[in-house]
Design a protein around this motif. Structure first.
Motif, PDB file in Angstrom:
ATOM      1  N   UNK A   1      10.321  10.154  -4.305  1.00 49.94           N
ATOM      2  CA  UNK A   1       9.678   9.486  -4.337  1.00 49.94           C
ATOM      3  C   UNK A   1       9.976   7.886  -4.859  1.00 49.94           C
ATOM      4  N   UNK A   2      11.368   7.738  -5.828  1.00 44.55           N
ATOM      5  CA  UNK A   2      11.771   7.709  -5.970  1.00 44.55           C
ATOM      6  C   UNK A   2      12.460   6.727  -5.438  1.00 44.55           C
ATOM      7  N   UNK A   3      13.413   7.186  -4.799  1.00 43.34           N
ATOM      8  CA  UNK A   3      14.573   6.292  -3.923  1.00 43.34           C
ATOM      9  C   UNK A   3      13.222   5.808  -2.666  1.00 43.34           C
ATOM     10  N   UNK A   4      12.261   6.920  -1.789  1.00 44.56           N
ATOM     11  CA  UNK A   4      11.418   5.971  -1.716  1.00 44.56           C
ATOM     12  C   UNK A   4      10.986   4.831  -1.912  1.00 44.56           C
ATOM     13  N   UNK A   5      10.734   4.468  -3.078  1.00 45.67           N
ATOM     14  CA  UNK A   5       9.856   2.976  -3.560  1.00 45.67           C
ATOM     15  C   UNK A   5      11.015   2.369  -3.727  1.00 45.67           C
ATOM     16  N   UNK A   6      12.433   2.804  -3.828  1.00 42.56           N
ATOM     17  CA  UNK A   6      13.534   2.140  -3.581  1.00 42.56           C
ATOM     18  C   UNK A   6      13.436   1.012  -2.341  1.00 42.56           C
ATOM     19  N   UNK A   7      13.435   1.943  -1.284  1.00 48.15           N
ATOM     20  CA  UNK A   7      13.977   1.915  -0.045  1.00 48.15           C
ATOM     21  C   UNK A   7      12.233   0.750   0.214  1.00 48.15           C
ATOM     22  N   UNK A   8      11.931   0.963  -0.147  1.00 50.62           N
ATOM     23  CA  UNK A   8      10.117   0.326   0.687  1.00 50.62           C
ATOM     24  C   UNK A   8      10.337  -1.556  -0.601  1.00 50.62           C
ATOM     25  N   UNK A   9      10.300  -1.512  -1.539  1.00 48.30           N
ATOM     26  CA  UNK A   9      10.856  -2.724  -2.709  1.00 48.30           C
ATOM     27  C   UNK A   9      11.922  -3.291  -1.927  1.00 48.30           C
ATOM     28  N   UNK A  10      13.254  -2.636  -1.840  1.00 51.37           N
ATOM     29  CA  UNK A  10      13.905  -3.199  -0.896  1.00 51.37           C
ATOM     30  C   UNK A  10      13.388  -4.182   0.074  1.00 51.37           C
ATOM     31  N   UNK A  11      12.416  -3.533   1.163  1.00 53.03           N
ATOM     32  CA  UNK A  11      12.119  -4.463   2.397  1.00 53.03           C
ATOM     33  C   UNK A  11      11.078  -4.976   1.828  1.00 53.03           C
ATOM     34  N   UNK A  12      10.643  -4.914   0.915  1.00 50.42           N
ATOM     35  CA  UNK A  12       9.335  -5.797   0.189  1.00 50.42           C
ATOM     36  C   UNK A  12       9.570  -7.156  -0.463  1.00 50.42           C
TER      37      UNK A  12
ATOM     38  N   UNK B   1       1.098  -1.360  -0.168  1.00 51.31           N
ATOM     39  CA  UNK B   1       0.150   0.475  -0.010  1.00 51.31           C
ATOM     40  C   UNK B   1       1.139   0.974   0.255  1.00 51.31           C
ATOM     41  N   UNK B   2       2.002   1.078   0.692  1.00 54.77           N
ATOM     42  CA  UNK B   2       2.826   2.428   0.646  1.00 54.77           C
ATOM     43  C   UNK B   2       3.461   2.932  -0.328  1.00 54.77           C
ATOM     44  N   UNK B   3       4.217   1.660  -1.416  1.00 59.41           N
ATOM     45  CA  UNK B   3       4.297   1.692  -2.486  1.00 59.41           C
ATOM     46  C   UNK B   3       3.466   1.975  -3.636  1.00 59.41           C
ATOM     47  N   UNK B   4       2.243   2.049  -3.669  1.00 58.30           N
ATOM     48  CA  UNK B   4       1.331   2.009  -4.274  1.00 58.30           C
ATOM     49  C   UNK B   4       0.841   4.509  -4.141  1.00 58.30           C
ATOM     50  N   UNK B   5       0.527   3.832  -3.349  1.00 63.56           N
ATOM     51  CA  UNK B   5       0.494   5.717  -2.696  1.00 63.56           C
ATOM     52  C   UNK B   5       1.816   6.467  -3.013  1.00 63.56           C
ATOM     53  N   UNK B   6       3.078   6.122  -2.330  1.00 60.24           N
ATOM     54  CA  UNK B   6       3.959   6.465  -3.440  1.00 60.24           C
ATOM     55  C   UNK B   6       3.826   6.749  -5.092  1.00 60.24           C
ATOM     56  N   UNK B   7       3.492   5.912  -5.403  1.00 58.02           N
ATOM     57  CA  UNK B   7       3.440   5.434  -7.620  1.00 58.02           C
ATOM     58  C   UNK B   7       2.668   6.853  -7.548  1.00 58.02           C
ATOM     59  N   UNK B   8       1.394   6.816  -6.606  1.00 59.44           N
ATOM     60  CA  UNK B   8       0.185   7.587  -7.036  1.00 59.44           C
ATOM     61  C   UNK B   8       0.622   9.244  -6.845  1.00 59.44           C
ATOM     62  N   UNK B   9       1.441   9.888  -5.523  1.00 59.54           N
ATOM     63  CA  UNK B   9       1.724  10.817  -5.654  1.00 59.54           C
ATOM     64  C   UNK B   9       2.639  11.294  -6.582  1.00 59.54           C
ATOM     65  N   UNK B  10       3.227  10.404  -6.971  1.00 56.15           N
ATOM     66  CA  UNK B  10       4.156  11.233  -8.658  1.00 56.15           C
ATOM     67  C   UNK B  10       3.413  10.991  -9.957  1.00 56.15           C
TER      68      UNK B  10
END
Length: 125
Positions: free
Chosen positions: A103-114, A70-79
């Motif tokens: 937000x690309x950095x945020x997404x990268x970290x979220x994907x890494x955690x995932x 959900x966090x990843x989706x919301x970050x992409x929506x913000x973009x």
């Protein structure tokens, strides 16, 4: 040492980005109050809220991953909303590029955690 979600680097980055968006969106036209302004503020804040929820759901892998998703989706929506704000001439291109990159950095970290959730999960004793 990470004691709570506010200690997470990704949470801090997302919170700062959301506050930046809040300040910049104050200059959006009044007619956008219930559309673009509301949408971009909600999605940017939702990244933080979902990261906080994910942190508290680390006992259950599926629930943890769902909140990260959900966090990843919301970050992409913000973009997406950032792009609309530029096309509507509400944001300067350089401001939007800086936030989009953040937000690309945020997404990268979220994907890494995932991709490696086990090192974040609480262990049953």
């Amino acid at each position: 040492m990470i004691n709570n979600h506010e200690d997470l680097q990704v949470y801090q980055m997302a919170f700062d980005a959301a506050m930046n968006i809040f300040e910049l969106s104050k200059k959006f036209p009044q007619e956008e109050k219930y559309s673009l302004t509301d949408q971009i503020r909600r999605s940017s804040r939702s990244v933080c809220a979902n990261l906080a929820e994910a942190w508290r759901r680390r006992r259950y892998k599926g629930s943890f991953l769902a909140r990260l998703n959900d966090a990843e989706a919301e970050a992409a929506e913000t973009q997406v909303w950032l792009k609309f704000a530029v096309k509507c001439n509400y944001l300067e291109l350089h401001q939007a590029r800086e936030l989009y990159s953040r937000y690309n950095q945020i997404l990268g970290i979220i994907v890494n955690i995932t991709n490696y959730p086990d090192k974040w999960l609480l262990r049953n004793s």
